[in-house]
Motif scaffolding. Sequence first.
Motif, PDB file in Angstrom:
ATOM      1  N   LYS A 110      37.347  37.056  28.129  1.00  0.00           N
ATOM      2  CA  LYS A 110      37.442  36.916  29.584  1.00  0.00           C
ATOM      3  C   LYS A 110      37.461  38.320  30.173  1.00  0.00           C
ATOM      4  O   LYS A 110      38.275  39.165  29.773  1.00  0.00           O
ATOM      5  N   ILE A 111      36.549  38.568  31.111  1.00  0.00           N
ATOM      6  CA  ILE A 111      36.402  39.892  31.701  1.00  0.00           C
ATOM      7  C   ILE A 111      36.540  39.792  33.220  1.00  0.00           C
ATOM      8  O   ILE A 111      35.910  38.933  33.847  1.00  0.00           O
ATOM      9  N   LEU A 112      37.350  40.662  33.790  1.00  0.00           N
ATOM     10  CA  LEU A 112      37.504  40.762  35.235  1.00  0.00           C
ATOM     11  C   LEU A 112      36.668  41.932  35.732  1.00  0.00           C
ATOM     12  O   LEU A 112      36.756  43.035  35.186  1.00  0.00           O
ATOM     13  N   ILE A 113      35.850  41.666  36.742  1.00  0.00           N
ATOM     14  CA  ILE A 113      35.030  42.709  37.366  1.00  0.00           C
ATOM     15  C   ILE A 113      35.541  42.925  38.784  1.00  0.00           C
ATOM     16  O   ILE A 113      35.675  41.961  39.544  1.00  0.00           O
ATOM     17  N   ALA A 114      35.800  44.173  39.143  1.00  0.00           N
ATOM     18  CA  ALA A 114      36.175  44.523  40.512  1.00  0.00           C
ATOM     19  C   ALA A 114      35.136  45.514  41.032  1.00  0.00           C
ATOM     20  O   ALA A 114      35.082  46.659  40.584  1.00  0.00           O
ATOM     21  N   GLU A 115      34.307  45.053  41.941  1.00  0.00           N
ATOM     22  CA  GLU A 115      33.198  45.860  42.464  1.00  0.00           C
ATOM     23  C   GLU A 115      32.920  45.413  43.891  1.00  0.00           C
ATOM     24  O   GLU A 115      32.729  44.220  44.134  1.00  0.00           O
ATOM     25  N   ASP A 116      32.899  46.352  44.841  1.00  0.00           N
ATOM     26  CA  ASP A 116      32.704  45.977  46.241  1.00  0.00           C
ATOM     27  C   ASP A 116      31.243  45.798  46.632  1.00  0.00           C
ATOM     28  O   ASP A 116      30.950  45.165  47.642  1.00  0.00           O
ATOM     29  N   GLU A 117      30.317  46.305  45.847  1.00  0.00           N
ATOM     30  CA  GLU A 117      28.887  46.124  46.141  1.00  0.00           C
ATOM     31  C   GLU A 117      28.417  44.801  45.530  1.00  0.00           C
ATOM     32  O   GLU A 117      28.360  44.673  44.299  1.00  0.00           O
ATOM     33  N   PRO A 118      28.077  43.809  46.370  1.00  0.00           N
ATOM     34  CA  PRO A 118      27.716  42.481  45.844  1.00  0.00           C
ATOM     35  C   PRO A 118      26.572  42.498  44.834  1.00  0.00           C
ATOM     36  O   PRO A 118      26.625  41.759  43.844  1.00  0.00           O
ATOM     37  N   ASP A 119      25.553  43.324  45.046  1.00  0.00           N
ATOM     38  CA  ASP A 119      24.417  43.346  44.119  1.00  0.00           C
ATOM     39  C   ASP A 119      24.846  43.827  42.732  1.00  0.00           C
ATOM     40  O   ASP A 119      24.437  43.263  41.717  1.00  0.00           O
ATOM     41  N   ILE A 120      25.659  44.871  42.695  1.00  0.00           N
ATOM     42  CA  ILE A 120      26.130  45.395  41.408  1.00  0.00           C
ATOM     43  C   ILE A 120      27.081  44.388  40.762  1.00  0.00           C
ATOM     44  O   ILE A 120      26.991  44.110  39.568  1.00  0.00           O
ATOM     45  N   ARG A 121      27.989  43.825  41.564  1.00  0.00           N
ATOM     46  CA  ARG A 121      28.935  42.828  41.045  1.00  0.00           C
ATOM     47  C   ARG A 121      28.185  41.648  40.432  1.00  0.00           C
ATOM     48  O   ARG A 121      28.500  41.204  39.327  1.00  0.00           O
ATOM     49  N   ASP A 122      27.157  41.154  41.137  1.00  0.00           N
ATOM     50  CA  ASP A 122      26.379  40.016  40.637  1.00  0.00           C
ATOM     51  C   ASP A 122      25.612  40.367  39.365  1.00  0.00           C
ATOM     52  O   ASP A 122      25.533  39.558  38.442  1.00  0.00           O
ATOM     53  N   LEU A 123      25.059  41.578  39.304  1.00  0.00           N
ATOM     54  CA  LEU A 123      24.324  42.005  38.111  1.00  0.00           C
ATOM     55  C   LEU A 123      25.256  42.087  36.905  1.00  0.00           C
ATOM     56  O   LEU A 123      24.927  41.597  35.815  1.00  0.00           O
ATOM     57  N   VAL A 124      26.416  42.696  37.081  1.00  0.00           N
ATOM     58  CA  VAL A 124      27.372  42.821  35.975  1.00  0.00           C
ATOM     59  C   VAL A 124      27.856  41.444  35.546  1.00  0.00           C
ATOM     60  O   VAL A 124      27.924  41.138  34.347  1.00  0.00           O
ATOM     61  N   LYS A 125      28.157  40.585  36.523  1.00  0.00           N
ATOM     62  CA  LYS A 125      28.623  39.232  36.200  1.00  0.00           C
ATOM     63  C   LYS A 125      27.551  38.462  35.423  1.00  0.00           C
ATOM     64  O   LYS A 125      27.841  37.838  34.408  1.00  0.00           O
ATOM     65  N   PHE A 126      26.313  38.519  35.902  1.00  0.00           N
ATOM     66  CA  PHE A 126      25.217  37.828  35.222  1.00  0.00           C
ATOM     67  C   PHE A 126      25.026  38.362  33.800  1.00  0.00           C
ATOM     68  O   PHE A 126      24.910  37.598  32.846  1.00  0.00           O
ATOM     69  N   THR A 127      25.007  39.682  33.674  1.00  0.00           N
ATOM     70  CA  THR A 127      24.785  40.312  32.374  1.00  0.00           C
ATOM     71  C   THR A 127      25.843  39.886  31.353  1.00  0.00           C
ATOM     72  O   THR A 127      25.523  39.502  30.226  1.00  0.00           O
ATOM     73  N   LEU A 128      27.102  39.930  31.758  1.00  0.00           N
ATOM     74  CA  LEU A 128      28.183  39.618  30.824  1.00  0.00           C
ATOM     75  C   LEU A 128      28.323  38.109  30.594  1.00  0.00           C
ATOM     76  O   LEU A 128      28.678  37.684  29.495  1.00  0.00           O
ATOM     77  N   SER A 129      28.017  37.305  31.600  1.00  0.00           N
ATOM     78  CA  SER A 129      28.013  35.850  31.412  1.00  0.00           C
ATOM     79  C   SER A 129      26.911  35.455  30.434  1.00  0.00           C
ATOM     80  O   SER A 129      27.114  34.620  29.553  1.00  0.00           O
ATOM     81  N   TYR A 130      25.746  36.065  30.601  1.00  0.00           N
ATOM     82  CA  TYR A 130      24.611  35.804  29.713  1.00  0.00           C
ATOM     83  C   TYR A 130      24.947  36.171  28.264  1.00  0.00           C
ATOM     84  O   TYR A 130      24.492  35.533  27.329  1.00  0.00           O
ATOM     85  N   ALA A 131      25.795  37.193  28.107  1.00  0.00           N
ATOM     86  CA  ALA A 131      26.218  37.619  26.764  1.00  0.00           C
ATOM     87  C   ALA A 131      27.303  36.706  26.196  1.00  0.00           C
ATOM     88  O   ALA A 131      27.779  36.924  25.084  1.00  0.00           O
ATOM     89  N   GLY A 132      27.723  35.701  26.973  1.00  0.00           N
ATOM     90  CA  GLY A 132      28.669  34.719  26.472  1.00  0.00           C
ATOM     91  C   GLY A 132      30.108  34.893  26.907  1.00  0.00           C
ATOM     92  O   GLY A 132      30.990  34.160  26.459  1.00  0.00           O
ATOM     93  N   HIS A 133      30.368  35.841  27.779  1.00  0.00           N
ATOM     94  CA  HIS A 133      31.733  36.081  28.230  1.00  0.00           C
ATOM     95  C   HIS A 133      32.073  35.223  29.443  1.00  0.00           C
ATOM     96  O   HIS A 133      31.194  34.867  30.230  1.00  0.00           O
ATOM     97  N   GLU A 134      33.347  34.930  29.610  1.00  0.00           N
ATOM     98  CA  GLU A 134      33.839  34.316  30.833  1.00  0.00           C
ATOM     99  C   GLU A 134      34.112  35.458  31.805  1.00  0.00           C
ATOM    100  O   GLU A 134      34.832  36.393  31.472  1.00  0.00           O
ATOM    101  N   VAL A 135      33.530  35.383  33.002  1.00  0.00           N
ATOM    102  CA  VAL A 135      33.620  36.490  33.943  1.00  0.00           C
ATOM    103  C   VAL A 135      34.251  36.036  35.257  1.00  0.00           C
ATOM    104  O   VAL A 135      33.862  35.025  35.832  1.00  0.00           O
ATOM    105  N   VAL A 136      35.234  36.807  35.705  1.00  0.00           N
ATOM    106  CA  VAL A 136      35.858  36.615  37.012  1.00  0.00           C
ATOM    107  C   VAL A 136      35.524  37.856  37.829  1.00  0.00           C
ATOM    108  O   VAL A 136      35.723  38.976  37.352  1.00  0.00           O
ATOM    109  N   ALA A 137      34.990  37.660  39.045  1.00  0.00           N
ATOM    110  CA  ALA A 137      34.563  38.805  39.856  1.00  0.00           C
ATOM    111  C   ALA A 137      35.296  38.824  41.192  1.00  0.00           C
ATOM    112  O   ALA A 137      35.455  37.784  41.840  1.00  0.00           O
ATOM    113  N   VAL A 138      35.753  40.010  41.590  1.00  0.00           N
ATOM    114  CA  VAL A 138      36.421  40.213  42.873  1.00  0.00           C
ATOM    115  C   VAL A 138      35.802  41.425  43.568  1.00  0.00           C
ATOM    116  O   VAL A 138      35.117  42.228  42.932  1.00  0.00           O
TER     117      VAL A 138
END
Length: 125
Positions: free
Chosen positions: A3-31
Motif C-alpha cells: 500500500k503506497i500513499l502519494i501526496a502530490e498537488d499536481e493532478p497530472d503527476i499524481r495521476d501518472l504516479v497512481k496509474f504507474t504504481l497501480s499497474y505494477a500491482g500496488h494499492e495506491v492512495v492519492a492526496v
Amino acid sequence: MAKILIAEDEPDIRDLVKFTLSYAGHEVVAVGNGAEAVEAARIEQPDLILMDVRMPRMTGYEACAAMKADPLTSDIPVVFLSAKGQEAEIQTGLEMGAAEYLLKPFAPMELSQRVNELLQKFGKL
C-alpha cells in the motif's frame, strides 16, 4: 503487493504516479497536499509514502516532520519526489526524516522499479 500513499498537488503527476504504481500491482492512495498526507498516513498505514516537497497547506518537509513525530506513522518510510535537486534541498529532506529523495522527471518504469527496491529495502515486499 504494498500500500503506497502519494501526496502530490499536481493532478497530472499524481495521476501518472497512481496509474504507474497501480499497474505494477500496488494499492495506491492519492492526496493533494501535505496536510491530507499526514491524515491519510494515520488512517491508511501505508507501507511507503511518496511525497512532493512543494505543496499547499503544508509542505512535504512539514508533513514528513509531523509524520516522524507521530508514533502511529514514525516508522513509515517517506520518499520525496521533487524537481528541486539542489544538494541543500536533498539534505533538508533527509534531515526531516525522509528515507530517499527521487528527482522529477522520471520514467514510469524507473519509478516502479525504484519503489520496488525501496519496499524490499524496508521489508515491505
